[in-house]
Motif scaffolding. Structure first.
Motif, mmCIF file in Angstrom:
data_model
loop_
_atom_site.group_PDB
_atom_site.id
_atom_site.type_symbol
_atom_site.label_atom_id
_atom_site.label_comp_id
_atom_site.label_asym_id
_atom_site.label_seq_id
_atom_site.Cartn_x
_atom_site.Cartn_y
_atom_site.Cartn_z
ATOM 1 N N ALA A 179 -25.407 82.673 50.158
ATOM 2 C CA ALA A 179 -24.351 81.682 49.896
ATOM 3 C C ALA A 179 -23.004 82.365 49.716
ATOM 4 O O ALA A 179 -21.978 81.880 50.232
ATOM 5 C CB ALA A 179 -24.700 80.862 48.656
ATOM 6 N N LYS A 180 -22.980 83.472 49.020
ATOM 7 C CA LYS A 180 -21.724 84.209 48.827
ATOM 8 C C LYS A 180 -21.185 84.702 50.175
ATOM 9 O O LYS A 180 -19.984 84.597 50.454
ATOM 10 C CB LYS A 180 -21.937 85.382 47.874
ATOM 11 N N THR A 233 -21.843 83.476 53.224
ATOM 12 C CA THR A 233 -21.429 82.379 54.100
ATOM 13 C C THR A 233 -20.166 81.686 53.590
ATOM 14 O O THR A 233 -19.372 81.194 54.384
ATOM 15 C CB THR A 233 -22.562 81.356 54.296
ATOM 16 N N ASP A 234 -19.974 81.654 52.262
ATOM 17 C CA ASP A 234 -18.724 81.112 51.718
ATOM 18 C C ASP A 234 -17.529 81.953 52.170
ATOM 19 O O ASP A 234 -16.468 81.412 52.494
ATOM 20 C CB ASP A 234 -18.767 81.063 50.184
ATOM 21 N N PRO A 283 -17.212 81.638 56.888
ATOM 22 C CA PRO A 283 -17.685 80.295 57.238
ATOM 23 C C PRO A 283 -18.356 80.183 58.608
ATOM 24 O O PRO A 283 -19.187 79.314 58.813
ATOM 25 C CB PRO A 283 -16.411 79.441 57.189
#
Length: 195
Positions: A26-27, A29-30, A33
């Motif tokens: 998640a980190k 891909t944040d 993007p």
């Protein structure tokens, strides 16, 4: 950025390493993007290498049987996922002071002479260069990096042998002694992790 997300814990939703790998992905891909994520759950089963695998994959017969073709295709698929990845996020739960059998099986499937490493006059050379690995280490009683942590050093060595020298660890260790402290250490490492 292509991310290969690898889980290997047998404990399902209770797994700390699975939560950590999800948080790491998640980190990433944040911060990126456009990243693509391929998830491979090794708990679904990774065939151990054996004499049939050796005859099919290592000896590479000119006319493989259908059974040999299936063994080759499986190993090729694991290796292709790693070759396509820019970043590997690997869950490393520690069982009995070492990595899970399914993670070892995966390493055996991708460690292939001429494909992921080669022998030279100067010694072995990893061919999976230009990649980064982030390892989510979790252990109930094994302190990360201790003399009886036989998991993290082995995984770091194997990744380096294959050419992946950029390896970071996010470690939640000694969870059976002080779970909150172990999780806090992991969160601190995750917060400091460059995305």
């Amino acid at each position: 950025m292509n991310i290969l997300h690898i889980d290997s814990a047998i404990t399902g939703d209770a797994s700390v390493s699975r939560k950590l790998t999800a948080d790491i992905v998640a980190k990433l891909t944040d911060a990126n993007p456009g990243a693509t994520v391929t998830h491979r759950d090794l708990n679904d089963g990774v065939p151990a290498i054996d004499s049939d695998w050796f005859a099919a994959v290592r000896l590479a017969p000119e006319h493989p049987t259908p059974e040999q073709q299936a063994l080759i295709a499986t190993s090729d698929a694991y290796l292709a996922e790693v070759q396509a990845a820019d970043v590997l996020v690997i869950g490393l739960p520690v069982y009995n002071f070492n990595l899970p059998a399914q993670l070892k099986n995966w390493l055996d499937q991708i460690a292939r002479a001429g494909k992921s490493f080669r022998y030279t006059a100067e010694g072995p050379e990893g061919l999976l260069t230009g990649k980064r690995a982030i390892v989510a280490y979790s252990a109930a009683g094994t302190p990360f990096g201790s003399d009886f942590d036989h998991a993290s050093g082995y995984l770091r060595f194997m990744l380096g042998f294959l050419g992946i020298a950029d390896v970071d660890f996010v470690a939640a260790d000694r969870l059976a002694m002080d779970r909150d402290a172990g999780l806090a250490r992991a969160q601190d490492a995750l917060d400091k992790l460059a995305a």
